[in-house]
Write an enzyme that holds these catalytic residues in place. Structure first.
Site, PDB file in Angstrom:
ATOM      1  N   GLU A  93       0.476  -1.284   0.042  1.00  0.00           N
ATOM      2  CA  GLU A  93       0.106  -0.124   0.092  1.00  0.00           C
ATOM      3  C   GLU A  93       0.774   1.357   0.161  1.00  0.00           C
ATOM      4  O   GLU A  93       1.900   1.394   0.796  1.00  0.00           O
ATOM      5  CB  GLU A  93      -1.020   0.050   1.482  1.00  0.00           C
ATOM      6  CG  GLU A  93      -2.208  -0.978   1.299  1.00  0.00           C
ATOM      7  CD  GLU A  93      -2.769  -1.138   2.432  1.00  0.00           C
ATOM      8  OE1 GLU A  93      -3.095  -0.077   3.147  1.00  0.00           O
ATOM      9  OE2 GLU A  93      -3.214  -2.142   2.859  1.00  0.00           O
ATOM     10  N   CYS A 113       4.930  -7.580   8.126  1.00  0.00           N
ATOM     11  CA  CYS A 113       5.812  -7.255   9.052  1.00  0.00           C
ATOM     12  C   CYS A 113       5.934  -7.888  10.307  1.00  0.00           C
ATOM     13  O   CYS A 113       5.001  -8.650  10.588  1.00  0.00           O
ATOM     14  CB  CYS A 113       5.044  -5.681   9.696  1.00  0.00           C
ATOM     15  SG  CYS A 113       6.251  -5.089  10.967  1.00  0.00           S
ATOM     16  N   CYS A 333      -2.778   2.145   7.471  1.00  0.00           N
ATOM     17  CA  CYS A 333      -2.182   1.347   6.686  1.00  0.00           C
ATOM     18  C   CYS A 333      -2.458  -0.196   7.092  1.00  0.00           C
ATOM     19  O   CYS A 333      -2.893  -0.585   7.972  1.00  0.00           O
ATOM     20  CB  CYS A 333      -0.538   1.312   6.918  1.00  0.00           C
ATOM     21  SG  CYS A 333      -0.036   1.538   8.511  1.00  0.00           S
TER      22      CYS A 333
END
Ligand code: SAH
Length: 343
Positions: A93, A113, A333
């Site tokens: 993104e 992540c 996000c």
């Protein structure tokens, strides 16, 4: 044979590649200009390179692209959120934001992540892979191409932990600031980290001019470890000492991110602990963020943002409340990529 990614080469590396092909050095700087200033998408368009060379390049290298898989435009404030897809099908993104002082782009540095922060949507589906320098550059180049807007400042605050992909991020920044490319001053770049202490120190020694944003979110080890697992590896004392080191080495004021979550970290006691923690680091800046509510957690936005801010400013700590942009497109996000995986 796999073709090599030509966009990830620094000017020196490109020169080595080109001379190894038996070409003159100046061809490398012509090519760099085509790739990073004129942004061609095919070697054949490099009109001042001989046809024999562009054919050779075509056989050995690829000019990568990122495809716009989804694009959401806010009707409230012009924020545009892109979901990009890379050659291997992985997605990230990127968010384009307009401020009074210009156009800013928030880019991702990893697919997924590893950090596991409890309030963050980007980490919920785990880690897939690092982004390459060119995949970070492509977020800038493709967004400028698609929007017709010039990106004037950049924040490394999208999906991923930039200091966990250190070498690629540093190479990306060197390409971004290259005079013959986008030529962006690193003074216009902010890097946000959850607190990878040795890398903060390394970054300080590199004196890049970057603004360092540290995602703090809690002022004591007990509270921070409960929501940010990275704190068990590098505790708040180590983090503060690395921040002090960064400030002393670079003279750049540190910005601390603090997402206010109702009943978790928005009480006056927490504000007092935060003041105590940050006072030795003054002058610094605290960016208070009303937490973005994500599906996976019960966390609710704090209603006490202004009171919290007042406590900080009354004690001489500079604190601002982040404007919410793109509220109607869920610009927080991680959520768009998550949805696209789930579908
Ligand atoms: N890994 C880096 C950069 C990506 S996260 C870091 O941790 O800083 C970018 C910022 O958004 C961080 O400050 C992060 O803590 C914050 N953030 C993540 N989820 C959020 C949420 N639900 N609400 C508000 N801020 C959030």
């Amino acid at each position: 044979m796999n073709k090599k990614d030509i966009l990830s080469f620094t000017p020196a590396e490109l020169e080595a590649e080109i001379t190894a092909l038996g070409e003159k050095k100046f061809r490398a700087s012509q090519l760099f200009d085509w790739l990073h200033a004129k942004r061609v998408t095919a070697f054949a368009d490099c009109s001042n390179l001989p046809g024999a060379l562009t054919e050779k390049l075509d056989g050995l290298y690829v000019i990568p692209r990122a495809a716009v898989k989804r694009k959401l435009e806010s009707r409230l404030d012009g924020t545009v959120k892109y979901l990009y897809e890379f050659a291997d099908g992985e997605r990230c993104e990127t968010v384009l934001m307009s401020y009074r002082h210009g156009t800013s782009l928030c880019i991702s540095t990893q697919v997924g992540c590893k950090m596991g922060c409890s309030f963050c949507a980007s980490t919920k589906a785990g880690f897939v892979r690092d982004l390459t320098p060119s995949e970070m550059l492509l977020q800038v180049y493709e967004t400028e191409r698609d929007s017709g807007r010039k990106v004037e400042s950049l924040v490394l605050m999208g999906i991923g932990e930039p200091l966990d992909n250190f070498d690629n991020v540093m190479k990306f920044l060197s390409l971004l600031s290259s005079e013959k490319g986008k030529n962006m001053s690193l003074r216009h770049v902010s890097l946000s980290t959850c607190g990878i202490v040795p890398r903060i120190r390394e970054l300080a020694d590199m004196k890049t001019g970057l603004t360092l944003s540290v995602s703090l979110h809690a002022p004591t080890d007990e509270k921070r470890s409960a929501i940010m697992p990275v704190n068990k590896r590098y505790d708040t004392a180590e983090l503060m000492s690395a921040c002090r080191y960064y400030f002393d080495k670079t003279g750049r004021r540190i910005s601390f991110e603090f997402a206010l979550i109702s009943g978790v970290n928005d009480d006056p006691g927490t504000a007092k602990e935060l003041i105590k923690l940050l006072r030795p680091l003054s002058p610094c800046h605290v960016n208070l963020i009303p937490v973005n509510e994500i599906r996976e957690r019960e966390y609710r936005r704090s209603a006490k943002v202004r009171e919290f801010q007042k406590m900080l400013t009354d004690s001489g700590i500079n604190a601002t409340v982040r404007r919410t942009l793109g509220a109607d497109i869920n610009a927080a996000c991680g959520q768009l990529r998550r949805d696209s995986i789930a579908n």
